[in-house]
Scaffold this active site. Structure first.
Site, PDB file in Angstrom:
ATOM      1  N   GLU A  13       8.296 -12.141   8.162  1.00 37.81           N
ATOM      2  CA  GLU A  13       6.863 -11.948   7.559  1.00 37.81           C
ATOM      3  C   GLU A  13       5.913 -11.426   8.420  1.00 37.81           C
ATOM      4  OE1 GLU A  13       3.640 -15.388   5.588  1.00 37.81           O
ATOM      5  OE2 GLU A  13       5.858 -15.972   6.057  1.00 37.81           O
TER       6      GLU A  13
ATOM      7  N   ASP B 227       2.090 -11.327   8.430  1.00 36.94           N
ATOM      8  CA  ASP B 227       0.880 -11.670   7.791  1.00 36.94           C
ATOM      9  C   ASP B 227      -0.479 -10.436   8.300  1.00 36.94           C
ATOM     10  OD1 ASP B 227       1.752 -13.786   6.273  1.00 36.94           O
ATOM     11  OD2 ASP B 227       1.641 -15.120   7.915  1.00 36.94           O
TER      12      ASP B 227
ATOM     13  N   GLU C 293      -4.901 -13.144   6.421  1.00 33.20           N
ATOM     14  CA  GLU C 293      -4.851 -14.533   5.639  1.00 33.20           C
ATOM     15  C   GLU C 293      -6.342 -15.197   5.873  1.00 33.20           C
ATOM     16  OE1 GLU C 293      -1.309 -17.015   5.025  1.00 33.20           O
ATOM     17  OE2 GLU C 293      -1.108 -16.465   7.395  1.00 33.20           O
TER      18      GLU C 293
ATOM     19  N   HIS D 113       5.558 -13.274  12.126  1.00 31.00           N
ATOM     20  CA  HIS D 113       6.727 -14.041  11.981  1.00 31.00           C
ATOM     21  C   HIS D 113       8.060 -13.800  12.007  1.00 31.00           C
ATOM     22  CE1 HIS D 113       3.932 -17.532  10.481  1.00 31.00           C
ATOM     23  NE2 HIS D 113       3.344 -16.804   9.800  1.00 31.00           N
TER      24      HIS D 113
ATOM     25  N   ASP E 296       5.739 -21.238  12.781  1.00 29.88           N
ATOM     26  CA  ASP E 296       4.066 -21.156  13.631  1.00 29.88           C
ATOM     27  C   ASP E 296       3.796 -19.584  13.559  1.00 29.88           C
ATOM     28  OD1 ASP E 296       4.611 -23.740  13.633  1.00 29.88           O
ATOM     29  OD2 ASP E 296       4.727 -23.817  15.922  1.00 29.88           O
TER      30      ASP E 296
END
Length: 448
Positions: A228, A230, A233, A244, A274
């Site tokens: 992932e 991101d 966000e 991630h 995390d």
């Protein structure tokens, strides 16, 4: 990322397994974007988890509230055979899901009261054609978009990110999944979510536990894991971008310890939950982003992310902003003992931020920048979503988390630790929205 939707009326279908019903013809919402300077006429599809799940024989709900029907779903194999998902027509996009689009602009509404339903949040994927997701190859590329997060209070997250979903939604891997990307199947992320109703073409009904604070959601034995990235966000108070990685390639169903569920197993799973995050507020730059900040969340801004290799694998994920005709470089941070400041995600930054904040460096353990590089090289699917957080009230994004901690890195935003309760934000901020527009990918540019 766990979001919720509840429907009060089902649709008729005549299919089996994770297949598409035939009562409602599927309609993908048109959306334009830009590749290497050329406009692309495309569309988005809504995640299958938002679709009505019902009997293949009649209008009986397979999934009602936050529970599976015990007659239709006594076990996962039987449930897979008995239940189907159905299409979303043109009117349903706005009337039921609160999603609208015009040209390159996509707006997601938080709470939508439809004739037969109340929808909470949404998640959509960008399509390449009717049956396949658009696959983005981001290495040595620059990805940008505009976002208006001004109408997102504490506790909400208007997110834009990439995940390693299968291009076809899983139809070529799992024979029981013939709905595929056309119907938004195959979601995964680094949290290995257990709330997906179908995983790997199979109903996730075995061991299903209804949520005690979300009337629409629950968790099954299986999770769905993958890399992932991101990109964004955020709400109006705080923002972050986070890489991630996972020790597995692509879409991977999990059970047990491999899912890395919260608690003792968190760092024993296949994915780094995390992540390595760059969040200005958490890094001490409290005036950089927010209402009236250097990057003003009160108006639309352009977010630019560069995936720099220097001729090899990924070595830097750089962030730049544009707003009001000005280019704004990312907030820089110094960690104690470092000579030069950081202003981007690099391998060294990830090591130092984990060291300084006393966090477990699961990012490095699961593959680090090399792992992220491999995922980006294989290509990822673009996701846009709006959600509230029934686990941690989004405090990890915009407040102090853990709530009683005074350690470095715990202060992540200006919101109160009492904020973000989904019951509160759903009741008091139902009209919240996020708008994404002008999505572009192309060569890396200079913004000196």
């Amino acid at each position: 990322m766990s979001l919720a939707v509840v429907f009060l009326l089902g649709f008729l279908a005549v299919s089996h397994g994770q297949q598409a019903g035939t009562e409602t013809e599927e309609y993908h919402l048109p959306l334009t974007w830009e590749r290497d300077g050329s406009s692309v006429s495309a569309s988005v599809v809504i995640d299958s988890n938002w679709r009505w799940t019902h009997s293949t024989e009649d209008t009986t709900n397979c999934y009602d509230g936050n529970e599976w029907d015990s007659t239709l779903c006594p076990d996962a194999d039987t449930c897979t055979e008995n239940c189907a998902i159905d299409g979303v027509d043109q009117g349903t996009w706005g009337d039921t899901y609160g999603i609208t689009a015009s040209g390159s602009k996509l707006t997601l509404s938080f709470v939508t009261e439809g004739e037969y339903s109340t929808d909470i949040g949404s998640r959509v994927f960008l399509m390449a054609d009717d049956d396949n997701y658009e696959i983005f190859n981001l290495l040595d590329k620059e990805f940008s978009f505009d976002v208006d997060a001004s109408n997102l209070p504490c506790g909400l997250n208007g997110a834009l990110y990439f995940v390693s979903m299968d291009e076809d939604g899983g139809t070529s891997k799992y024979s029981t999944n013939t709905a595929g990307a056309k119907y938004g199947t195959g979601y995964c992320d680094a949290q290995c979510p257990h709330d997906m109703k179908f995983i790997a073409g199979k109903a996730n009904s075995d061991g299903w536990t209804p949520s005690d604070n979300d009337q629409n959601a629950g968790t099954g034995e299986m999770g769905a894991c993958c890399h992932e990235m991101d990109i964004w966000e955020a709400n109006s108070q705080a923002q972050s971008y986070t890489a991630h990685v996972c020790s597995v390639d692509g879409y991977t169903p999990c059970t047990g310890t491999d899912c890395g569920d919260n608690g003792d197993d968190r760092y024993k799973g296949v994915c780094d939950k995390d992540g390595c995050d760059y969040a200005a507020y958490r890094l001490g730059q409290h005036d950089f982003y927010g209402e009236g900040g250097t990057v003003d969340s009160g108006s639309t801004l352009t977010v630019i992310t560069q995936f720099i290799t220097g001729g090899g694998g990924l070595n830097e994920i750089r962030r730049i902003y544009q707003q009001g005709g000005q280019t704004i470089q990312n907030a820089a941070v110094n960690f104690p003992g470092d000579v030069d400041p950081y202003d981007s995600i690099t391998e060294d930054f990830c090591v130092d931020i984990k060291r300084y904040f006393g966090d477990t460096n699961d990012f490095d353990a699961k593959g680090g920048m090399s792992g992220m590089s491999n995922a980006l090289k294989k290509g990822m699917v673009l996701v846009m979503s709006l959600w509230d957080d029934h686990y941690a009230n989004m405090l990890w994004l915009d407040a102090t988390y853990p709530v009683d901690s005074t350690e470095p890195g715990a202060l992540r935003g200006p919101c109160s630790t009492d904020s973000g309760d989904p019951a509160d934000v759903e009741a008091n901020f139902p009209g919240s929205t996020v708008t994404f527009s002008n999505i572009k990918i192309g060569p890396i540019q200079s913004y000196d």
